[in-house]
Design a protein around this motif. Structure first.
Motif, PDB file in Angstrom:
ATOM      1  N   SER A  33       0.667  -1.275  -0.052  1.00 14.46           N
ATOM      2  CA  SER A  33       0.129   0.034  -0.056  1.00 14.46           C
ATOM      3  C   SER A  33       0.908   1.229  -0.058  1.00 14.46           C
ATOM      4  CB  SER A  33      -1.027  -0.007   1.143  1.00 14.46           C
ATOM      5  OG  SER A  33      -1.801  -1.150   1.045  1.00 14.46           O
ATOM      6  N   LEU A  36       2.494   4.188   1.932  1.00 13.82           N
ATOM      7  CA  LEU A  36       2.814   3.981   3.635  1.00 13.82           C
ATOM      8  C   LEU A  36       4.298   3.589   4.015  1.00 13.82           C
ATOM      9  CD1 LEU A  36      -0.724   2.230   4.509  1.00 13.82           C
ATOM     10  CD2 LEU A  36       0.131   4.711   4.568  1.00 13.82           C
ATOM     11  N   TRP A  83      -3.095   6.167  12.924  1.00 11.35           N
ATOM     12  CA  TRP A  83      -1.819   5.855  12.329  1.00 11.35           C
ATOM     13  C   TRP A  83      -1.915   5.776  11.106  1.00 11.35           C
ATOM     14  CZ3 TRP A  83       2.270   2.146  14.968  1.00 11.35           C
ATOM     15  CH2 TRP A  83       3.705   2.509  14.418  1.00 11.35           C
ATOM     16  N   VAL A  87      -6.066  -0.247   2.469  1.00 15.35           N
ATOM     17  CA  VAL A  87      -7.168  -1.225   1.917  1.00 15.35           C
ATOM     18  C   VAL A  87      -6.653  -1.572   0.680  1.00 15.35           C
ATOM     19  CG1 VAL A  87      -9.405  -0.997   0.627  1.00 15.35           C
ATOM     20  CG2 VAL A  87      -9.129   0.264   2.645  1.00 15.35           C
ATOM     21  N   ALA A  97     -12.576   1.862   3.495  1.00 16.31           N
ATOM     22  CA  ALA A  97     -11.777   2.454   4.528  1.00 16.31           C
ATOM     23  C   ALA A  97     -12.808   3.377   5.376  1.00 16.31           C
ATOM     24  CB  ALA A  97     -10.815   3.560   3.898  1.00 16.31           C
ATOM     25  N   GLY A  98     -13.813   4.045   4.880  1.00 20.44           N
ATOM     26  CA  GLY A  98     -14.762   4.991   5.747  1.00 20.44           C
ATOM     27  C   GLY A  98     -15.468   4.002   6.744  1.00 20.44           C
ATOM     28  N   PHE A 129      -9.351  12.846   1.042  1.00 21.52           N
ATOM     29  CA  PHE A 129     -10.673  12.939   0.677  1.00 21.52           C
ATOM     30  C   PHE A 129     -11.323  11.931   1.702  1.00 21.52           C
ATOM     31  CE2 PHE A 129      -9.698  13.357  -4.151  1.00 21.52           C
ATOM     32  CZ  PHE A 129     -10.051  14.736  -3.971  1.00 21.52           C
ATOM     33  N   LEU A 130     -10.810  11.063   2.094  1.00 27.66           N
ATOM     34  CA  LEU A 130     -11.488   9.778   3.207  1.00 27.66           C
ATOM     35  C   LEU A 130     -11.697  10.629   4.397  1.00 27.66           C
ATOM     36  CD1 LEU A 130     -11.911   7.241   4.132  1.00 27.66           C
ATOM     37  CD2 LEU A 130      -9.239   6.897   4.841  1.00 27.66           C
TER      38      LEU A 130
HETATM   39  C1  LIG Z   1      -6.533   5.938   1.171  1.00 29.21           C
HETATM   40  C2  LIG Z   1      -7.411   4.635   1.152  1.00 29.21           C
HETATM   41  C3  LIG Z   1      -7.150   3.822   2.249  1.00 29.21           C
HETATM   42  C4  LIG Z   1      -8.907   4.501   0.966  1.00 29.21           C
HETATM   43  O1  LIG Z   1      -9.613   3.240   0.756  1.00 29.21           O
HETATM   44  P1  LIG Z   1     -10.837   3.082   0.365  1.00 29.21           P
HETATM   45  O2  LIG Z   1     -11.606   1.957   0.739  1.00 29.21           O
HETATM   46  O3  LIG Z   1     -10.586   3.031  -1.378  1.00 29.21           O
HETATM   47  O4  LIG Z   1     -11.689   4.699   0.381  1.00 29.21           O
HETATM   48  P2  LIG Z   1     -13.322   4.833   0.658  1.00 29.21           P
HETATM   49  O5  LIG Z   1     -13.952   3.964  -0.796  1.00 29.21           O
HETATM   50  O6  LIG Z   1     -13.963   4.492   1.840  1.00 29.21           O
HETATM   51  O7  LIG Z   1     -13.416   6.348   0.226  1.00 29.21           O
HETATM   52  C5  LIG Z   1     -13.431   7.493   1.176  1.00 29.21           C
HETATM   53  C6  LIG Z   1     -13.859   8.608   0.403  1.00 29.21           C
HETATM   54  O8  LIG Z   1     -12.983   9.292  -0.176  1.00 29.21           O
HETATM   55  C7  LIG Z   1     -13.426   9.499  -1.436  1.00 29.21           C
HETATM   56  N1  LIG Z   1     -12.259   8.997  -2.757  1.00 29.21           N
HETATM   57  C8  LIG Z   1     -11.444   7.978  -2.430  1.00 29.21           C
HETATM   58  N2  LIG Z   1     -10.468   8.176  -3.588  1.00 29.21           N
HETATM   59  C9  LIG Z   1     -10.952   9.237  -4.373  1.00 29.21           C
HETATM   60  C10 LIG Z   1     -10.549  10.018  -5.464  1.00 29.21           C
HETATM   61  N3  LIG Z   1      -9.349   9.371  -6.065  1.00 29.21           N
HETATM   62  N4  LIG Z   1     -11.113  11.106  -5.837  1.00 29.21           N
HETATM   63  C11 LIG Z   1     -12.205  11.654  -5.128  1.00 29.21           C
HETATM   64  N5  LIG Z   1     -12.668  10.854  -4.153  1.00 29.21           N
HETATM   65  C12 LIG Z   1     -11.830   9.988  -3.549  1.00 29.21           C
HETATM   66  C13 LIG Z   1     -14.330   8.389  -1.686  1.00 29.21           C
HETATM   67  O9  LIG Z   1     -15.384   8.938  -2.520  1.00 29.21           O
HETATM   68  C14 LIG Z   1     -14.997   8.418  -0.220  1.00 29.21           C
HETATM   69  O10 LIG Z   1     -15.823   9.450  -0.076  1.00 29.21           O
HETATM   70  P3  LIG Z   1     -17.463   9.296   0.090  1.00 29.21           P
HETATM   71  O11 LIG Z   1     -17.578   8.498   1.540  1.00 29.21           O
HETATM   72  O12 LIG Z   1     -18.164  10.549   0.169  1.00 29.21           O
HETATM   73  O13 LIG Z   1     -18.122   8.358  -0.830  1.00 29.21           O
HETATM   74  C15 LIG Z   1      -6.766   3.723  -0.141  1.00 29.21           C
HETATM   75  O14 LIG Z   1      -6.806   4.180  -1.372  1.00 29.21           O
HETATM   76  C16 LIG Z   1      -5.321   2.974   0.335  1.00 29.21           C
HETATM   77  O15 LIG Z   1      -5.105   1.996   0.992  1.00 29.21           O
HETATM   78  N6  LIG Z   1      -4.319   3.938  -0.171  1.00 29.21           N
HETATM   79  C17 LIG Z   1      -2.819   3.365  -0.015  1.00 29.21           C
HETATM   80  C18 LIG Z   1      -2.585   3.631   1.290  1.00 29.21           C
HETATM   81  C19 LIG Z   1      -2.785   4.995   1.733  1.00 29.21           C
HETATM   82  O16 LIG Z   1      -2.622   5.952   1.162  1.00 29.21           O
HETATM   83  N7  LIG Z   1      -3.253   5.476   3.041  1.00 29.21           N
HETATM   84  C20 LIG Z   1      -3.715   6.743   3.551  1.00 29.21           C
HETATM   85  C21 LIG Z   1      -2.660   7.298   4.242  1.00 29.21           C
HETATM   86  S1  LIG Z   1      -2.344   6.802   6.251  1.00 29.21           S
END
Ligand SMILES: CC(C)(COP(=O)(O)OP(=O)(O)OC[C@H]1O[C@@H](n2cnc3c(N)ncnc32)[C@H](O)[C@@H]1OP(=O)(O)O)[C@@H](O)C(=O)NCCC(=O)NCCS
Length: 178
Positions: A33, A36, A83, A87, A97-98, A129-130
């Motif tokens: 991922s 991270l 922390w 996903v 994630a939400g 965004f999350l």
């Molecule tokens: C960041 C991460 C955890 C998000 O996981 P996910 O399960 O895809 O997230 P969700 O589906 O719950 O989306 C969360 C929100 O962000 C929004 N979102 C996610 N990606 C988006 C994008 N590229 N553009 C616009 N909105 C976005 C979603 O629409 C959602 O909003 P909503 O609840 O209003 O619909 C995942 O992309 C990941 O593991 N990334 C790599 C590791 C990382 O960067 N972790 C975060 C740092 S701690």
């Protein structure tokens, strides 16, 4: 009760506290991922054991596909610090994630929590965004400030860590986040 479930057309997901057996799967998930930072397997075993009440796993068909590590802030007893959030790439953008964040703030054992803090790198839009979306669903303010500026990381080529502080949120809004 800290387990919750959700499903889409294809799968059922279970959101629960981690177990030590999840440690190596979590380590592998974080490794995949980017961006991270990968910590040691020992670190994830400790999280899954000592910090299980403030961490969450998303499981699909018996396999962890999501993980959040967190802890209660040592000097702010009403604040859950998140922390790392990860996903699996194959199940992103489905709200996993939400849902993991919801599972955490709705735990009866964490009912004293009314703020959530985390740090986000400026270039990580998905992470931003999350947390912004989560704050909206809790109908809570989200304030931003720099926690660790870039220069603290020396030559590591590491972005600044921006502190997001979400809250206060009430138990009423925790429920309406379902
Ligand atoms: C960041 C991460 C955890 C998000 O996981 P996910 O399960 O895809 O997230 P969700 O589906 O719950 O989306 C969360 C929100 O962000 C929004 N979102 C996610 N990606 C988006 C994008 N590229 N553009 C616009 N909105 C976005 C979603 O629409 C959602 O909003 P909503 O609840 O209003 O619909 C995942 O992309 C990941 O593991 N990334 C790599 C590791 C990382 O960067 N972790 C975060 C740092 S701690």
């Amino acid at each position: 009760m800290s387990e919750s479930f959700c499903h889409n057309e294809e799968s059922v997901y279970c959101f629960r506290e981690p177990r030590i057996e999840d440690g190596r799967h979590i380590h592998s998930l974080i490794d995949r991922s980017k961006p991270l930072d990968l910590n040691s397997l020992y670190c994830y075993l400790l999280l899954a054991d000592h910090f299980r009440e403030t961490c969450v796993v998303a499981e699909r068909e018996g396999h962890p596909v999501g993980f959040i590590s967190g802890y209660v802030h040592p000097s702010k007893e009403d604040t859950l610090f998140v922390w790392q959030v990860a996903v699996d790439e194959t199940v992103r953008k489905q709200g996993i994630a939400g849902r993991m964040l919801e599972n955490l703030v709705q735990r009866p054992s964490l009912k004293f929590v009314s703020y959530l803090e985390t740090t986000v790198n400026p270039s990580n839009l998905r992470s931003r965004f999350l947390f912004e979306s989560f704050a909206k669903r809790l109908r809570a303010p989200c304030t931003k400030s720099t926690l660790f500026p870039e220069d603290l990381f020396g030559d590591a080529d590491h972005e600044a860590e921006i502190l997001f502080r979400i809250g206060p949120f009430s138990s009423l809004h925790k429920v309406s986040a379902e």
